[in-house]
Design a protein around this motif. Structure first.
Motif, PDB file in Angstrom:
ATOM      1  N   PRO A 137      -5.207   3.493  -4.476  1.00  0.00           N
ATOM      2  CA  PRO A 137      -4.284   2.517  -4.005  1.00  0.00           C
ATOM      3  C   PRO A 137      -4.995   1.348  -2.874  1.00  0.00           C
ATOM      4  CG  PRO A 137      -4.079   4.774  -2.891  1.00  0.00           C
ATOM      5  CD  PRO A 137      -4.845   4.857  -4.089  1.00  0.00           C
ATOM      6  N   GLU A 138      -6.060   1.723  -2.682  1.00  0.00           N
ATOM      7  CA  GLU A 138      -6.893   0.898  -1.767  1.00  0.00           C
ATOM      8  C   GLU A 138      -7.274  -0.460  -2.673  1.00  0.00           C
ATOM      9  OE1 GLU A 138      -7.821   4.028  -2.075  1.00  0.00           O
ATOM     10  OE2 GLU A 138      -7.150   4.913   0.172  1.00  0.00           O
ATOM     11  N   PHE A 139      -7.753  -0.165  -3.860  1.00  0.00           N
ATOM     12  CA  PHE A 139      -8.123  -0.921  -4.813  1.00  0.00           C
ATOM     13  C   PHE A 139      -6.893  -1.727  -5.546  1.00  0.00           C
ATOM     14  CE2 PHE A 139      -8.907  -2.258  -9.491  1.00  0.00           C
ATOM     15  CZ  PHE A 139      -9.714  -3.198  -9.285  1.00  0.00           C
ATOM     16  N   THR A 140      -5.994  -1.009  -5.800  1.00  0.00           N
ATOM     17  CA  THR A 140      -4.765  -1.456  -6.861  1.00  0.00           C
ATOM     18  C   THR A 140      -3.891  -2.220  -6.089  1.00  0.00           C
ATOM     19  OG1 THR A 140      -4.590   0.766  -7.782  1.00  0.00           O
ATOM     20  CG2 THR A 140      -2.716  -0.528  -8.059  1.00  0.00           C
ATOM     21  N   GLN A 141      -3.837  -2.169  -4.379  1.00  0.00           N
ATOM     22  CA  GLN A 141      -3.274  -3.009  -3.694  1.00  0.00           C
ATOM     23  C   GLN A 141      -3.697  -4.605  -3.663  1.00  0.00           C
ATOM     24  OE1 GLN A 141      -3.131  -2.879   0.670  1.00  0.00           O
ATOM     25  NE2 GLN A 141      -5.390  -2.018   0.596  1.00  0.00           N
ATOM     26  N   TYR A 142      -5.028  -4.707  -3.976  1.00  0.00           N
ATOM     27  CA  TYR A 142      -5.526  -5.952  -4.070  1.00  0.00           C
ATOM     28  C   TYR A 142      -5.466  -6.573  -5.536  1.00  0.00           C
ATOM     29  CZ  TYR A 142      -7.514  -5.601   0.361  1.00  0.00           C
ATOM     30  OH  TYR A 142      -7.456  -5.328   2.051  1.00  0.00           O
ATOM     31  N   ALA A 143      -5.495  -5.714  -6.560  1.00  0.00           N
ATOM     32  CA  ALA A 143      -4.990  -6.101  -8.030  1.00  0.00           C
ATOM     33  C   ALA A 143      -3.779  -6.744  -7.943  1.00  0.00           C
ATOM     34  CB  ALA A 143      -5.605  -4.740  -8.871  1.00  0.00           C
ATOM     35  N   VAL A 144      -2.935  -6.044  -7.492  1.00  0.00           N
ATOM     36  CA  VAL A 144      -1.450  -6.435  -7.416  1.00  0.00           C
ATOM     37  C   VAL A 144      -1.353  -7.634  -6.701  1.00  0.00           C
ATOM     38  CG1 VAL A 144       0.933  -5.884  -6.503  1.00  0.00           C
ATOM     39  CG2 VAL A 144      -0.281  -4.350  -7.428  1.00  0.00           C
ATOM     40  N   LYS A 145      -1.986  -7.777  -5.443  1.00  0.00           N
ATOM     41  CA  LYS A 145      -1.741  -9.240  -4.696  1.00  0.00           C
ATOM     42  C   LYS A 145      -2.562 -10.309  -5.546  1.00  0.00           C
ATOM     43  CE  LYS A 145      -2.054  -6.480  -0.052  1.00  0.00           C
ATOM     44  NZ  LYS A 145      -3.076  -6.223   0.862  1.00  0.00           N
ATOM     45  N   PHE A 146      -3.641 -10.034  -6.020  1.00  0.00           N
ATOM     46  CA  PHE A 146      -4.278 -11.092  -6.745  1.00  0.00           C
ATOM     47  C   PHE A 146      -3.797 -11.429  -7.957  1.00  0.00           C
ATOM     48  CE2 PHE A 146      -8.109 -10.101  -3.630  1.00  0.00           C
ATOM     49  CZ  PHE A 146      -8.130 -11.456  -3.006  1.00  0.00           C
ATOM     50  N   PHE A 199       0.816  -1.284   0.013  1.00  0.00           N
ATOM     51  CA  PHE A 199      -0.005  -0.200  -0.041  1.00  0.00           C
ATOM     52  C   PHE A 199       0.897   1.272  -0.013  1.00  0.00           C
ATOM     53  CE2 PHE A 199      -2.431   3.323   2.097  1.00  0.00           C
ATOM     54  CZ  PHE A 199      -3.540   3.261   1.244  1.00  0.00           C
ATOM     55  N   GLN A 200       1.885   1.092   0.719  1.00  0.00           N
ATOM     56  CA  GLN A 200       2.786   2.341   0.853  1.00  0.00           C
ATOM     57  C   GLN A 200       3.568   2.521  -0.284  1.00  0.00           C
ATOM     58  OE1 GLN A 200       5.720   2.194   4.363  1.00  0.00           O
ATOM     59  NE2 GLN A 200       3.782   1.294   5.639  1.00  0.00           N
ATOM     60  N   HIS A 201       3.882   1.542  -1.226  1.00  0.00           N
ATOM     61  CA  HIS A 201       4.494   1.760  -2.573  1.00  0.00           C
ATOM     62  C   HIS A 201       3.389   2.564  -3.393  1.00  0.00           C
ATOM     63  CE1 HIS A 201       6.868  -2.383  -2.313  1.00  0.00           C
ATOM     64  NE2 HIS A 201       7.380  -1.641  -1.519  1.00  0.00           N
ATOM     65  N   LEU A 202       2.262   1.921  -3.400  1.00  0.00           N
ATOM     66  CA  LEU A 202       1.552   2.429  -4.249  1.00  0.00           C
ATOM     67  C   LEU A 202       1.180   3.867  -4.232  1.00  0.00           C
ATOM     68  CD1 LEU A 202      -0.823  -0.493  -4.561  1.00  0.00           C
ATOM     69  CD2 LEU A 202       0.781   0.187  -6.475  1.00  0.00           C
ATOM     70  N   VAL A 203       0.990   4.364  -2.914  1.00  0.00           N
ATOM     71  CA  VAL A 203       0.746   5.678  -2.477  1.00  0.00           C
ATOM     72  C   VAL A 203       1.997   6.566  -3.028  1.00  0.00           C
ATOM     73  CG1 VAL A 203       0.436   7.348  -0.444  1.00  0.00           C
ATOM     74  CG2 VAL A 203      -0.847   5.364  -0.566  1.00  0.00           C
ATOM     75  N   ILE A 204       3.094   6.259  -2.656  1.00  0.00           N
ATOM     76  CA  ILE A 204       4.501   6.831  -2.557  1.00  0.00           C
ATOM     77  C   ILE A 204       4.654   7.171  -4.182  1.00  0.00           C
ATOM     78  CG2 ILE A 204       6.734   6.971  -2.675  1.00  0.00           C
ATOM     79  CD1 ILE A 204       6.562   5.550   0.278  1.00  0.00           C
TER      80      ILE A 204
END
Length: 140
Positions: A44-53, A33-38
């Motif tokens: 980033p709330e949605f994108t973090q799950y897209a990355v993980k899944f 999440f920090q990566h995506l925000v920075i």
């Protein structure tokens, strides 16, 4: 698929699956999440799950291809192989960008290491896998 392609596909699947699963637990959960925000990714709330899944899905797909891929029709196997390998490269390009981004501290990166050696190694393995697959005559 040749034996060497099956082995390399299985290795790629494993090394995509394990870090993908690790991103669901702390401290990696908050790091992504920090990566995506920075780096300024939208939502980033949605994108973090897209990355993980995405990483887990790519890993599972590659492992399936390595273990049961010959059960698929040749054309389905070929399309799945290429899409999964291209997805690894795309994922690693973003990972390399993250590592090189000046605002991302090493403390929130894998192994707390700034040079993007893992991403580059994954891309090299993937390109080798694609080359070996393409070289094999019985891939449709």
């Amino acid at each position: 698929m040749s034996k060497s392609v099956k082995i390399l596909t299985g290795i790629l699947g494993f090394i995509m699956l394990v870090p993908g699963l690790a991103k669901f637990v702390n401290p990696f959960k908050s790091f992504i999440f920090q990566h995506l925000v920075i780096i300024g990714f939208p939502f980033p709330e949605f994108t973090q799950y897209a990355v993980k899944f995405g990483e887990v899905g790519i890993g599972v797909l590659l492992l399936f291809l390595a273990i049961k891929g010959n059960m698929l029709k040749k054309q389905t196997q070929k399309i799945t192989f290429w899409l999964a390998n291209i997805a690894v490269i795309a994922t690693m390009v973003v990972a390399i960008y993250t590592h090189l981004h000046p605002d991302v501290p090493a403390e929130i990166l894998p192994m707390e290491y700034k040079p993007p050696l893992m991403g580059i190694a994954y891309i090299c393995l993937t390109v080798t896998n694609m080359y070996l697959y393409n070289k094999t005559k019985d891939n449709g």
